[in-house]
Write a protein that holds these residues in place. Sequence first.
Motif, PDB file in Angstrom:
ATOM      1  N   LYS A 152      47.212  47.920  91.950  1.00 31.69           N
ATOM      2  CA  LYS A 152      47.509  46.598  91.390  1.00 31.69           C
ATOM      3  C   LYS A 152      46.571  46.359  90.213  1.00 31.69           C
ATOM      4  CE  LYS A 152      47.847  41.700  92.706  1.00 31.69           C
ATOM      5  NZ  LYS A 152      47.569  40.702  93.764  1.00 31.69           N
ATOM      6  N   TYR A 153      47.134  46.089  89.056  1.00 34.45           N
ATOM      7  CA  TYR A 153      46.314  45.895  87.851  1.00 34.45           C
ATOM      8  C   TYR A 153      45.683  44.497  87.845  1.00 34.45           C
ATOM      9  CZ  TYR A 153      47.990  50.287  85.985  1.00 34.45           C
ATOM     10  OH  TYR A 153      48.242  51.620  85.808  1.00 34.45           O
ATOM     11  N   PRO A 154      44.549  44.348  87.139  1.00 39.10           N
ATOM     12  CA  PRO A 154      43.861  43.045  87.156  1.00 39.10           C
ATOM     13  C   PRO A 154      44.686  41.957  86.483  1.00 39.10           C
ATOM     14  CG  PRO A 154      42.893  44.498  85.496  1.00 39.10           C
ATOM     15  CD  PRO A 154      43.858  45.325  86.279  1.00 39.10           C
ATOM     16  N   GLU A 155      44.466  40.750  86.956  1.00 43.26           N
ATOM     17  CA  GLU A 155      45.038  39.572  86.303  1.00 43.26           C
ATOM     18  C   GLU A 155      43.874  38.737  85.802  1.00 43.26           C
ATOM     19  OE1 GLU A 155      47.655  37.776  89.114  1.00 43.26           O
ATOM     20  OE2 GLU A 155      48.900  39.573  89.297  1.00 43.26           O
ATOM     21  N   LYS A 156      44.140  37.567  85.272  1.00 40.91           N
ATOM     22  CA  LYS A 156      43.099  36.820  84.563  1.00 40.91           C
ATOM     23  C   LYS A 156      41.795  36.698  85.356  1.00 40.91           C
ATOM     24  CE  LYS A 156      42.441  32.988  81.453  1.00 40.91           C
ATOM     25  NZ  LYS A 156      43.029  31.827  80.774  1.00 40.91           N
ATOM     26  N   ASN A 157      41.863  36.277  86.622  1.00 35.53           N
ATOM     27  CA  ASN A 157      40.632  36.098  87.402  1.00 35.53           C
ATOM     28  C   ASN A 157      40.642  36.914  88.690  1.00 35.53           C
ATOM     29  OD1 ASN A 157      39.360  34.126  85.661  1.00 35.53           O
ATOM     30  ND2 ASN A 157      40.970  32.708  86.322  1.00 35.53           N
ATOM     31  N   VAL A 158      41.479  37.934  88.736  1.00 37.08           N
ATOM     32  CA  VAL A 158      41.618  38.745  89.947  1.00 37.08           C
ATOM     33  C   VAL A 158      41.370  40.209  89.608  1.00 37.08           C
ATOM     34  CG1 VAL A 158      43.135  39.394  91.860  1.00 37.08           C
ATOM     35  CG2 VAL A 158      43.345  37.124  90.821  1.00 37.08           C
ATOM     36  N   SER A 159      40.534  40.881  90.426  1.00 34.55           N
ATOM     37  CA  SER A 159      40.194  42.291  90.179  1.00 34.55           C
ATOM     38  C   SER A 159      41.395  43.201  90.378  1.00 34.55           C
ATOM     39  CB  SER A 159      39.089  42.747  91.138  1.00 34.55           C
ATOM     40  OG  SER A 159      37.907  42.045  90.901  1.00 34.55           O
ATOM     41  N   ALA A 160      41.297  44.359  89.769  1.00 33.33           N
ATOM     42  CA  ALA A 160      42.267  45.421  90.040  1.00 33.33           C
ATOM     43  C   ALA A 160      42.068  45.903  91.472  1.00 33.33           C
ATOM     44  CB  ALA A 160      42.051  46.571  89.068  1.00 33.33           C
ATOM     45  N   GLU A 161      43.133  46.431  92.075  1.00 31.48           N
ATOM     46  CA  GLU A 161      43.043  46.999  93.409  1.00 31.48           C
ATOM     47  C   GLU A 161      43.447  48.464  93.361  1.00 31.48           C
ATOM     48  OE1 GLU A 161      44.863  44.934  96.660  1.00 31.48           O
ATOM     49  OE2 GLU A 161      44.351  42.952  95.835  1.00 31.48           O
ATOM     50  N   GLY A 162      42.899  49.255  94.291  1.00 26.60           N
ATOM     51  CA  GLY A 162      43.245  50.664  94.300  1.00 26.60           C
ATOM     52  C   GLY A 162      42.905  51.320  95.617  1.00 26.60           C
ATOM     53  N   LYS A 163      43.212  52.620  95.695  1.00 25.23           N
ATOM     54  CA  LYS A 163      42.858  53.386  96.891  1.00 25.23           C
ATOM     55  C   LYS A 163      42.221  54.704  96.462  1.00 25.23           C
ATOM     56  CE  LYS A 163      47.606  55.122  97.436  1.00 25.23           C
ATOM     57  NZ  LYS A 163      48.766  55.191  98.360  1.00 25.23           N
ATOM     58  N   ILE A 164      41.249  55.152  97.243  1.00 24.10           N
ATOM     59  CA  ILE A 164      40.539  56.396  96.929  1.00 24.10           C
ATOM     60  C   ILE A 164      41.487  57.578  97.146  1.00 24.10           C
ATOM     61  CG2 ILE A 164      38.532  57.844  97.413  1.00 24.10           C
ATOM     62  CD1 ILE A 164      37.791  55.057  96.414  1.00 24.10           C
ATOM     63  N   THR A 165      41.636  58.413  96.137  1.00 18.03           N
ATOM     64  CA  THR A 165      42.502  59.593  96.260  1.00 18.03           C
ATOM     65  C   THR A 165      41.703  60.890  96.245  1.00 18.03           C
ATOM     66  OG1 THR A 165      42.822  59.602  93.857  1.00 18.03           O
ATOM     67  CG2 THR A 165      44.488  58.461  95.194  1.00 18.03           C
ATOM     68  N   GLU A 166      40.430  60.797  95.799  1.00 12.65           N
ATOM     69  CA  GLU A 166      39.643  62.033  95.669  1.00 12.65           C
ATOM     70  C   GLU A 166      38.157  61.700  95.663  1.00 12.65           C
ATOM     71  OE1 GLU A 166      39.041  65.391  92.156  1.00 12.65           O
ATOM     72  OE2 GLU A 166      40.866  64.173  92.154  1.00 12.65           O
ATOM     73  N   VAL A 167      37.385  62.465  96.406  1.00 14.37           N
ATOM     74  CA  VAL A 167      35.922  62.381  96.322  1.00 14.37           C
ATOM     75  C   VAL A 167      35.469  63.543  95.442  1.00 14.37           C
ATOM     76  CG1 VAL A 167      33.734  62.483  97.560  1.00 14.37           C
ATOM     77  CG2 VAL A 167      35.689  61.282  98.580  1.00 14.37           C
ATOM     78  N   ILE A 168      34.939  63.226  94.251  1.00 15.63           N
ATOM     79  CA  ILE A 168      34.540  64.261  93.288  1.00 15.63           C
ATOM     80  C   ILE A 168      33.244  64.924  93.715  1.00 15.63           C
ATOM     81  CG2 ILE A 168      33.890  64.695  90.878  1.00 15.63           C
ATOM     82  CD1 ILE A 168      35.566  62.169  90.166  1.00 15.63           C
ATOM     83  N   SER A 169      32.267  64.096  94.087  1.00 20.78           N
ATOM     84  CA  SER A 169      30.973  64.627  94.540  1.00 20.78           C
ATOM     85  C   SER A 169      30.268  63.583  95.395  1.00 20.78           C
ATOM     86  CB  SER A 169      30.098  65.010  93.344  1.00 20.78           C
ATOM     87  OG  SER A 169      29.771  63.869  92.576  1.00 20.78           O
ATOM     88  N   ARG A 170      29.449  64.077  96.312  1.00 18.15           N
ATOM     89  CA  ARG A 170      28.689  63.190  97.180  1.00 18.15           C
ATOM     90  C   ARG A 170      27.429  62.693  96.469  1.00 18.15           C
ATOM     91  NH1 ARG A 170      32.127  61.386 100.980  1.00 18.15           N
ATOM     92  NH2 ARG A 170      33.200  63.103 102.031  1.00 18.15           N
ATOM     93  N   LEU A 171      26.906  61.578  96.938  1.00 17.26           N
ATOM     94  CA  LEU A 171      25.685  61.003  96.377  1.00 17.26           C
ATOM     95  C   LEU A 171      24.565  62.053  96.384  1.00 17.26           C
ATOM     96  CD1 LEU A 171      24.005  58.524  95.421  1.00 17.26           C
ATOM     97  CD2 LEU A 171      23.564  58.044  97.843  1.00 17.26           C
ATOM     98  N   GLY A 172      23.962  62.280  95.223  1.00 18.10           N
ATOM     99  CA  GLY A 172      22.851  63.219  95.116  1.00 18.10           C
ATOM    100  C   GLY A 172      23.263  64.665  94.917  1.00 18.10           C
ATOM    101  N   GLU A 173      24.561  64.951  94.951  1.00 16.72           N
ATOM    102  CA  GLU A 173      25.024  66.334  94.765  1.00 16.72           C
ATOM    103  C   GLU A 173      24.750  66.787  93.335  1.00 16.72           C
ATOM    104  OE1 GLU A 173      29.309  68.615  94.665  1.00 16.72           O
ATOM    105  OE2 GLU A 173      29.050  66.994  96.129  1.00 16.72           O
ATOM    106  N   SER A 174      24.201  68.009  93.179  1.00 18.21           N
ATOM    107  CA  SER A 174      23.855  68.495  91.838  1.00 18.21           C
ATOM    108  C   SER A 174      25.108  68.646  90.983  1.00 18.21           C
ATOM    109  CB  SER A 174      23.114  69.834  91.927  1.00 18.21           C
ATOM    110  OG  SER A 174      23.944  70.822  92.481  1.00 18.21           O
ATOM    111  N   GLY A 175      24.992  68.200  89.747  1.00 19.59           N
ATOM    112  CA  GLY A 175      26.108  68.307  88.806  1.00 19.59           C
ATOM    113  C   GLY A 175      27.182  67.259  88.989  1.00 19.59           C
TER     114      GLY A 175
END
Length: 650
Positions: free
Chosen positions: A126-149
Amino acid sequence: MRKKKIKIKNEKAIGVLDKNKAGFGFVRQEEGGDIFIAKSNLAGAMHGDTVEVDLLPKHLWVRNKEGIIDKVIERANTEVVGTFQRNKRFGFVVPDDKRNTDDVFVRKSDFRNAQNGDKVVAKITKYPEKNVSAEGKITEVISRLGESGGEIKSLIRAHGLFETFPSRVNAEAKARSKETITREEIAKRRDLRDRKIITIDGASAKDLDDGISVEKLHNGNFLLGVHIADVSHYVKADGYLDREALKRGNSVYLISRVVPMLPKVLSNGICSLNPQVDRLTLTCEMEIDKDGIVVNHEIFESIINSKARMVYDDVSDILEKEDRELIEKYASIYEDLLLMEKLAEILREKRKKKGSLDFDFDEAEILLDSDEIPIEIGIEERRTANRLIEEFMLAANQTVAEHFYWMEYPFVYRVHEKPDTEKIVELKAFLAGFGIHLAGNPENIHPRLLNEILQQVEGKPYENIVSTVILRSMKKAFYSTECAGHFGLAFTYYCHFTSPIRRYPDLMIHRIIKASINGEATEKLLKKFRKDAEIAADTASLTERTAQEMEREVEKMKKAQYMQSKVGEIYEGIISGVTNFGIYVQLPDTIEGMVRLDSLKDDFYDYEEGKYRVIGRQTRKIYALGDRVKIVVLGASPQERQIDFAMVKE
């Protein structure tokens, strides 16, 4: 009596929204100038969206044209790449691209195992509107916190690129890599396997696409052979491999990572001119006289067997330092290297006389540890061997371009237009501040005059600054089906022929060259080439700009990472830029940071744009481009790609 309503018909405009990290934006139009959009008037539009704008009445404009976004015509993004901020019941994806200020709300059911601080991809539902944030769902974890690179992986993904290839592309590449060179194929080609051909590349390079050979002829002329991997033999037009290579346009080199144009089984395998193995090539052979003029040339299909895989530093040590151990090790090609050095010097002198610009910039060499943390930053040396290869590739690219220009074939040229008049006028004013006079007509400046300036400042403390400003006055080079010349090189004809493993235009023109050599250039095929060349030129010009932007981003990120451990340390540097909000200072190792004007407490400083300086109202103290200054490191933010300095009081 009822009052009649009066409708004011606002002027409308269409353009692409370029948002700022502060929240406001500008709508860029093809014609008519940029339109400022206040944060409150964005109407849910995101960075890169194509939008329709209602222009405000002129008396309400502050600086630029101002407007209100009426509607989004086309969304630029279907997904956002960023850092996941997780709470118990919901989360947000904070975009890595600071121009995209719209966080994406994610419901708990759509977390997909993402943890707090992970780099993720969120599909926008769902794209943002004037005072409402965009909404989405996670489709991919690229890297974990602290992972090199992780930061570089995230940057690659944010630009829609992938280090891996689709399965169909891999399958085709694997099948091609298993092909053997048949007797029939050898019979079609000129057999150069007995010729003393070598490659010279960086020590870590694995995609070796150019080999060279030099001989002295009986008439005293040189015979230069530039032998380029015949990638088009393995990457057939319109196949899965070809379509993927066109989409990527070029390989992208990001210090520790490469996003290749072709799968490694080809780029590092069957196409790479590895030593002591037979390889299929396209050869441009040039007879060059003592003045560096190509008096004869021939372009043909060939088969070679490289005699040595040389590296820049070894060749440079042989030619610059006469390293006895290396000379003995490479005794079989030592005389050839001396001949190559002599020819390269002749070609360089000829280029200089014509006015070809040679920007000898200090480029950063960033050394990373096993966790991809920068541990050392120095200057990358551009030595004799590097320059030698440059000259030979320039000669081949120029010769091939001229040959096919006169044949009137469809082709992809490398074009660099002359600078805009106003840029040269600004440059003249800037140089005058250093006591340097730039002669010539700004409307039709010759590169020779700029080259004279570069030679004049060589070895001076402000050499890098002057070179940078001259470069900034230039237009960007691009690919085109029209041969419009290369201003910077002072060449009438120029193309990219020598790197088909990593640049699509080179691969495209190899197909055209081979069709010409083999007499296959029917009117029907030429018509197809004409269309394909236009697509290749447009696509590669865009992907090249993306690659350059990514390379700059990674370099800035790693430099900021490096300077985090240098807070409080004092350095000497040169003022490399002056703006109305700060002074940029470049250190000897190319690291650049900013001294904010509001941090200068000794006076209030006014910015004098035309003079590239700021001046104190009371003290009349001046900080100008090219001045040497002493700074202390205040802080560094890899996320913001920013390094903060403060002036050290004398």
